[in-house]
Design a protein around this motif. Sequence first.
Motif, mmCIF file in Angstrom:
data_model
loop_
_atom_site.group_PDB
_atom_site.id
_atom_site.type_symbol
_atom_site.label_atom_id
_atom_site.label_comp_id
_atom_site.label_asym_id
_atom_site.label_seq_id
_atom_site.Cartn_x
_atom_site.Cartn_y
_atom_site.Cartn_z
ATOM 1 N N LEU A 91 -1.030 1.650 -5.131
ATOM 2 C CA LEU A 91 -0.989 0.234 -4.751
ATOM 3 C C LEU A 91 -0.113 -0.528 -5.737
ATOM 4 C CD1 LEU A 91 -2.610 -1.309 -2.454
ATOM 5 C CD2 LEU A 91 -4.057 -2.174 -4.285
ATOM 6 N N LYS A 101 0.468 5.709 -1.348
ATOM 7 C CA LYS A 101 -0.484 6.821 -1.420
ATOM 8 C C LYS A 101 -0.314 7.501 -2.761
ATOM 9 C CE LYS A 101 -1.937 11.111 0.857
ATOM 10 N NZ LYS A 101 -1.653 12.087 1.961
ATOM 11 N N GLU A 122 0.834 -1.204 0.000
ATOM 12 C CA GLU A 122 0.000 0.000 0.000
ATOM 13 C C GLU A 122 0.869 1.256 0.000
ATOM 14 O OE1 GLU A 122 -2.874 -0.024 3.121
ATOM 15 O OE2 GLU A 122 -3.285 -2.169 2.898
#
Length: 388
Positions: A259, A200, A198
């Motif tokens: 991602l 941003k 993950e």
Amino acid sequence: MTDALAITRDLIRCPSVTPADAGALGVLEALLKQAGFETHRVTFSEAGAADIDNLYARIGTEGPHITFAGHTDVVPPGDETAWSVGAFSGEVKDGYIHGRGAVDMKGGIACSVAAVIEYLRGNDGKPRTDGMGSISFLITGDEEDVSINGTVKLLKWATERGERFDHCVLGEPSNQEVMGDCIKIGRRGSQSGTLVVEGKQGHVAYPHRASNPVPDISRLIVALSDEPLDHGSAQFQPSNLEFTTVDVGNTAGNVIPGLARAKFNIRYNDCHTQESLRALVEERLAKACGNRIRARIDWLPSNSNVFLTKPGAFTDLAVAAIESVTGRKPELSTTGGTSDARFISSYCPVIEFGLVGQTMHQIDERASVADIATLTKIYRGILDRYFA
């Protein structure tokens, strides 16, 4: 044509591209019924998978009970115009029988059926009347695809009927170069998953406002790939983890993705169980992530567990039969991919021995006529020794 070659031809001429049967099981059922077998056609269904027809046949009621297993479904032929003969012609040419499934594994099934029928006739041509035990066939049409409605359910169905198997010979193309060079006595397990990192999303001109998962997933891939999972065991080569895809789903050149995903597969040996293997990889991931990287592994369900038939009386019997026909003492191997033996191993000891696998799944798949005769003799030798 010899019996085994004729059966191989008849099976190849059934275009049973998985999950289609195209009459292949009917060919076998007719032969086995004529030989005195009690036969059962069993269809299994499950949501999201094709209905699959399977065949179980048995002769005899007492032990010991040896079963021959296999699959009649085949992979697609690909570009049929690229074949030198028809992909489903079963044509014999230059000492080979050609067609999809000749090696994997209609030829192997044909040899086992021919050997059993010959054995039941006896050396004098008269039907056997001695209490030899039992012989059966477990034949599915669901091995080359998802393996949901095939062998795994056929075994459960047979067991619920009270069937008990002592040993199994699976006719997968186990030989590497020549007949008699290899018996498969086990396979490594297979476990797949996806590494998800993950980040941003943000503009590439303002990286301080984003968190780029691409460098992070690169570091994690190296960390998980570099350290060995083990160094092998007495019967198995080392386990290996291989990443096969990396994807960020990003089509823009000026956007930091939010991602990143990377798919991987692990082929693992008997140093691990599925649970301990997952725990080991999760532990290494957590160590590599530290307190900064946010990542997880999405594990895929797996029914491909590691199995091993330990060398002993049954493997010795098979080795003796092979050596007496070919003059070669086969290697007891655990290399290669998965097969339906992973299901059978939960019910009885199983070995894999079939034709030479060099052309399986290829254009112009073909089996040597001489090898088909040799394999039939070997199966007959296994039966002679098994019921001696």
